[in-house]
Design a protein around this motif. Structure first.
Motif, PDB file in Angstrom:
ATOM      1  N   LEU A  92       0.831  -1.201   0.000  1.00 45.22           N
ATOM      2  CA  LEU A  92       0.000   0.000   0.000  1.00 45.22           C
ATOM      3  C   LEU A  92       0.868   1.256   0.000  1.00 45.22           C
ATOM      4  N   ARG A  93       1.882   1.276   0.859  1.00 42.84           N
ATOM      5  CA  ARG A  93       2.762   2.443   0.924  1.00 42.84           C
ATOM      6  C   ARG A  93       3.524   2.636  -0.379  1.00 42.84           C
ATOM      7  N   LEU A  94       4.017   1.521  -0.936  1.00 43.28           N
ATOM      8  CA  LEU A  94       4.743   1.594  -2.206  1.00 43.28           C
ATOM      9  C   LEU A  94       3.859   2.137  -3.326  1.00 43.28           C
ATOM     10  N   SER A  95       2.618   1.660  -3.376  1.00 43.41           N
ATOM     11  CA  SER A  95       1.702   2.088  -4.438  1.00 43.41           C
ATOM     12  C   SER A  95       1.430   3.576  -4.345  1.00 43.41           C
ATOM     13  N   GLU A  96       1.217   4.069  -3.133  1.00 40.89           N
ATOM     14  CA  GLU A  96       1.010   5.505  -2.949  1.00 40.89           C
ATOM     15  C   GLU A  96       2.242   6.288  -3.407  1.00 40.89           C
ATOM     16  N   GLN A  97       3.426   5.795  -3.028  1.00 37.71           N
ATOM     17  CA  GLN A  97       4.671   6.494  -3.383  1.00 37.71           C
ATOM     18  C   GLN A  97       4.890   6.508  -4.895  1.00 37.71           C
ATOM     19  N   ILE A  98       4.621   5.369  -5.542  1.00 40.69           N
ATOM     20  CA  ILE A  98       4.822   5.289  -6.994  1.00 40.69           C
ATOM     21  C   ILE A  98       3.867   6.231  -7.715  1.00 40.69           C
ATOM     22  N   GLN A  99       2.587   6.232  -7.308  1.00 38.57           N
ATOM     23  CA  GLN A  99       1.617   7.104  -7.973  1.00 38.57           C
ATOM     24  C   GLN A  99       1.979   8.571  -7.742  1.00 38.57           C
ATOM     25  N   ASP A 100       2.414   8.909  -6.532  1.00 39.16           N
ATOM     26  CA  ASP A 100       2.838  10.291  -6.263  1.00 39.16           C
ATOM     27  C   ASP A 100       4.058  10.653  -7.102  1.00 39.16           C
ATOM     28  N   ASN A 101       4.981   9.708  -7.244  1.00 37.39           N
ATOM     29  CA  ASN A 101       6.207   9.966  -8.005  1.00 37.39           C
ATOM     30  C   ASN A 101       5.912  10.191  -9.487  1.00 37.39           C
ATOM     31  N   LEU A 102       4.998   9.381 -10.044  1.00 40.05           N
ATOM     32  CA  LEU A 102       4.680   9.508 -11.466  1.00 40.05           C
ATOM     33  C   LEU A 102       3.740  10.680 -11.735  1.00 40.05           C
ATOM     34  N   GLY A 103       2.903  11.013 -10.761  1.00 40.46           N
ATOM     35  CA  GLY A 103       2.051  12.177 -10.915  1.00 40.46           C
ATOM     36  C   GLY A 103       0.737  11.919 -11.616  1.00 40.46           C
ATOM     37  N   PHE A 104       0.328  10.649 -11.761  1.00 38.81           N
ATOM     38  CA  PHE A 104      -0.965  10.341 -12.371  1.00 38.81           C
ATOM     39  C   PHE A 104      -1.439   8.986 -11.866  1.00 38.81           C
ATOM     40  N   ALA A 105      -2.736   8.725 -12.047  1.00 34.50           N
ATOM     41  CA  ALA A 105      -3.293   7.433 -11.646  1.00 34.50           C
ATOM     42  C   ALA A 105      -2.658   6.328 -12.473  1.00 34.50           C
ATOM     43  N   CYS A 106      -2.226   5.274 -11.820  1.00 32.44           N
ATOM     44  CA  CYS A 106      -1.544   4.207 -12.562  1.00 32.44           C
ATOM     45  C   CYS A 106      -1.910   2.840 -12.007  1.00 32.44           C
ATOM     46  N   GLU A 107      -1.750   1.859 -12.864  1.00 36.32           N
ATOM     47  CA  GLU A 107      -1.867   0.459 -12.479  1.00 36.32           C
ATOM     48  C   GLU A 107      -0.453  -0.085 -12.371  1.00 36.32           C
ATOM     49  N   ILE A 108      -0.164  -0.728 -11.271  1.00 43.08           N
ATOM     50  CA  ILE A 108       1.209  -1.150 -10.970  1.00 43.08           C
ATOM     51  C   ILE A 108       1.242  -2.663 -10.833  1.00 43.08           C
ATOM     52  N   GLU A 109       2.232  -3.279 -11.440  1.00 43.45           N
ATOM     53  CA  GLU A 109       2.407  -4.725 -11.310  1.00 43.45           C
ATOM     54  C   GLU A 109       3.648  -5.005 -10.478  1.00 43.45           C
ATOM     55  N   TYR A 110       3.476  -5.848  -9.470  1.00 42.94           N
ATOM     56  CA  TYR A 110       4.575  -6.272  -8.602  1.00 42.94           C
ATOM     57  C   TYR A 110       4.794  -7.769  -8.736  1.00 42.94           C
ATOM     58  N   ILE A 111       6.000  -8.202  -8.451  1.00 46.74           N
ATOM     59  CA  ILE A 111       6.287  -9.615  -8.180  1.00 46.74           C
ATOM     60  C   ILE A 111       6.817  -9.686  -6.758  1.00 46.74           C
ATOM     61  N   VAL A 112       6.145 -10.480  -5.925  1.00 42.52           N
ATOM     62  CA  VAL A 112       6.594 -10.699  -4.541  1.00 42.52           C
ATOM     63  C   VAL A 112       7.308 -12.041  -4.514  1.00 42.52           C
ATOM     64  N   SER A 113       8.611 -12.001  -4.303  1.00 39.74           N
ATOM     65  CA  SER A 113       9.420 -13.218  -4.393  1.00 39.74           C
ATOM     66  C   SER A 113       9.184 -14.132  -3.198  1.00 39.74           C
ATOM     67  N   LYS A 114       9.764 -15.325  -3.259  1.00 39.65           N
ATOM     68  CA  LYS A 114       9.612 -16.301  -2.177  1.00 39.65           C
ATOM     69  C   LYS A 114      10.143 -15.781  -0.851  1.00 39.65           C
ATOM     70  N   ILE A 115      11.158 -14.921  -0.922  1.00 38.87           N
ATOM     71  CA  ILE A 115      11.714 -14.371   0.315  1.00 38.87           C
ATOM     72  C   ILE A 115      11.070 -13.013   0.650  1.00 38.87           C
ATOM     73  N   ARG A 116       9.922 -12.726   0.006  1.00 42.11           N
ATOM     74  CA  ARG A 116       9.068 -11.576   0.298  1.00 42.11           C
ATOM     75  C   ARG A 116       9.642 -10.244  -0.161  1.00 42.11           C
ATOM     76  N   ASP A 117      10.637 -10.261  -1.037  1.00 37.91           N
ATOM     77  CA  ASP A 117      11.070  -9.009  -1.658  1.00 37.91           C
ATOM     78  C   ASP A 117      10.004  -8.575  -2.657  1.00 37.91           C
ATOM     79  N   ILE A 118       9.764  -7.274  -2.723  1.00 37.95           N
ATOM     80  CA  ILE A 118       8.735  -6.732  -3.621  1.00 37.95           C
ATOM     81  C   ILE A 118       9.418  -6.008  -4.775  1.00 37.95           C
ATOM     82  N   HIS A 119       9.198  -6.502  -5.990  1.00 32.68           N
ATOM     83  CA  HIS A 119       9.802  -5.924  -7.190  1.00 32.68           C
ATOM     84  C   HIS A 119       8.721  -5.244  -8.023  1.00 32.68           C
ATOM     85  N   VAL A 120       9.003  -4.033  -8.485  1.00 35.11           N
ATOM     86  CA  VAL A 120       8.099  -3.318  -9.387  1.00 35.11           C
ATOM     87  C   VAL A 120       8.484  -3.691 -10.810  1.00 35.11           C
TER      88      VAL A 120
END
Length: 411
Positions: free
Chosen positions: A169-197
Motif C-alpha cells: 500500500l505504501r509503495l503504491s502511494e509512493q509510486i503514484q505520487d512519483n509519477l504524478g498520475f493514476a496508474c496500475e502497478i504490477e509487482y512480483i513478490v518473491s519467495k523471500i518476500r522481496d517486492i519488485h516493481v
C-alpha cells in the motif's frame, strides 16, 4: 522512422532512477530483431540473468493505447533463441488469438491501427513469486493476486483492499505520487518476500466503472409513476441536451450571417443539422424497445429559441425556412419523449398521458417512471451527472428507497 519509446520503458526508467526496486531490464526494438543486433542482449543475459529463465514482456510503441493484458508476456529460456521465439509468439498471438480483442478496442475505444511486426520487447530476469496488480479505485486501493509459487497447484485469483503486506500500500502511494498520475502497478513478490516493481501503466484516462458504487451514483429528489410495482429499473438511455443543440444552431447562424467558419455556411447546412438530430432520435427509438431519457436539458430555453427563431430576420426567406424546421423539431422531440418509459429530468417537466396510455395494458407491462431533481438544483445535478460521464447508449440503474427517494447509477 523513429518511433516513440513505449510507455512501459519510460515509466520503468523513471521508477528505477527514483530508487524503487525495479529488476534489471533491457529493451529491444523491432529493428534490433530485424538487424540481429543482439550484442547488448548477450551482455545483459550474462550479467543480470543468473536463472535459466527470463520473462519477455511486450513493448509495442502504441501499446499504451490498448487495455492492460492485450499483448502477452512469456517465460522462456535465457538465451537469444528463446527471446526471439517469445517475440514471434507475442506477434502471432496479436494476429490470431488477440485479433478480435484488438478489433473491439479499435471499434469501441478508439484504439489506433497497429502493426504487430513493430513489436519490441522488454527482457527481465525471471523472478518466481506472486504477481500483484494494484490500482486506486475511488478512495481505496485494490490489489489483485495471481500466480502462486507452486505451478503444480492452481490457485484462484482474487482481489482485496487489504494486501498481505502493508508495504504494498505504501509503495503504491509512493509510486503514484512519483509519477504524478493514476496508474496500475504490477509487482512480483518473491519467495523471500522481496517486492519488485515490474510494470506501471498510466490509467488516468481510463474510466474505472468498477470503483465504489457511491462514486458513480447520484441521489435525486423524487419519482412519479403510475404503478408502484417494483423499486428498481435498468434502461438504456438517451442523453438529451437541447440547450447545447440550440447553441450549435445559433453558432451556425452566426457563421452564415458573418461568413465565419472554414467553409461558407448555407441554410441547407443548418436545416440538415436539425434533420440529423431528428434522425438520431428516430434511430434510437427504433433500436431500443424500452428506453429512458436523461434530460440535461429537455425544455428548449425560451431565450435560445427566440434568438434562433429571429437570427435570420434580415433574410426573411431563410428565416422562414429555419423557423419551420425549428417548430417541426419541437414536435419530433415530443414524439420521441412520448415513446420513452423512463424520464430523468428536473421537476416541472410534465408528460400528458391520454386515457389508454394511463390505464391500458401498456402501463401494466411497461409503466412510465418520471425521476426528477428539484428545479433550483438544475445546474448542480447536471454538473454531477456530466462528471460521472453519462452518455447516450449507457445503461442506467434506478433504485428507489423506502422514502421514495431515487438513486441513479451508471452501470
Amino acid at each position: 522512422m523513429q518511433q516513440a519509446l513505449p510507455e512501459k520503458i519510460r515509466l520503468l526508467e523513471i521508477l528505477k532512477k527514483s530508487g524503487f526496486e525495479v529488476p534489471d531490464f533491457i529493451y529491444l526494438t523491432a529493428e534490433d530483431f530485424e538487424n540481429e543486433n543482439f550484442g547488448a542482449l548477450a551482455d545483459f543475459l550474462k550479467k543480470s540473468c543468473q536463472s535459466y529463465k527470463v520473462i519477455v514482456r511486450s513493448a509495442h510503441p502504441l501499446e499504451s493505447r490498448f487495455k492492460s493484458g492485450t499483448f502477452d508476456s512469456l517465460e522462456v529460456n535465457a538465451d537469444i533463441a528463446g527471446i526471439r521465439y517469445a517475440r514471434n509468439r507475442i506477434i502471432a498471438l496479436a494476429k490470431t488469438a488477440k485479433k478480435l480483442n484488438i478489433a473491439r478496442q479499435q471499434k469501441f475505444n478508439n484504439a489506433p491501427e497497429i502493426d504487430p511486426e513493430d513489436m519490441g520487447v522488454i527482457v527481465m530476469p525471471f523472478i518466481e513469486g506472486v504477481k500483484v496488480m494494484a490500482k486506486r479505485m475511488g478512495k481505496h486501493w485494490e490489489f489483485g493476486y495471481t500466480n502462486e509459487f507452486a505451478h503444480k497447484i492452481q490457485c484462484e485469483s482474487y482481489i482485496t483492499e487489504t494486501p498481505h503486506d502493508m508495504t504494498l500500500l505504501r509503495l503504491s502511494e509512493q509510486i503514484q505520487d512519483n509519477l504524478g498520475f493514476a496508474c496500475e502497478i504490477e509487482y512480483i513478490v518473491s519467495k523471500i518476500r522481496d517486492i519488485h516493481v515490474v510494470q506501471a501503466k498510466d490509467i488516468s484516462r481510463v474510466e474505472l466503472l468498477d470503483q465504489d458504487i457511491d462514486n458513480r451514483s447520484v441521489q435525486l429528489d423524487g419519482i412519479r409513476r403510475i404503478r408502484k410495482r417494483r423499486n428498481y429499473r435498468e434502461r438504456m438511455i438517451y442523453v438529451m441536451n437541447n440547450k447545447a443543440f440550440y447553441l450549435d444552431i445559433i453558432n451556425r447562424c452566426e457563421d452564415l450571417v458573418h461568413g465565419w467558419g472554414d467553409s461558407a455556411r448555407t441554410i441547407d447546412d443548418i436545416v440538415q443539422r436539425i434533420d440529423d438530430y431528428e434522425a438520431e432520435l428516430r434511430d434510437f427509438a427504433l433500436k431500443h424497445e424500452r428506453f429512458g431519457v436523461l434530460g440535461f436539458s429537455i425544455k428548449i430555453p425560451d431565450d435560445l429559441f427566440q434568438i434562433a427563431n429571429h437570427y435570420l430576420d434580415d433574410s426573411p426567406e431563410l428565416q422562414k425556412q429555419l423557423s419551420r424546421a425549428l417548430y417541426e423539431n419541437q414536435y419530433k422531440i415530443d414524439y420521441f419523449l412520448s415513446e420513452a418509459d423512463t424520464i430523468i429530468a428536473k421537476d416541472r417537466i410534465r408528460l400528458n398521458l391520454c386515457t389508454h396510455d394511463a390505464y391500458g395494458i401498456d402501463t401494466v407491462r411497461n409503466p412510465v417512471w418520471f425521476v426528477y431533481w428539484k428545479y433550483e438544483k438544475q445546474d448542480q445535478v447536471v454538473s454531477e451527472l456530466a462528471g460521472l460521464g453519462f452518455k447516450t447508449g449507457d445503461i442506467i440503474g434506478i433504485d428507489i428507497d423506502m422514502d421514495e427517494r431515487p438513486t441513479i447509477y451508471r452501470l
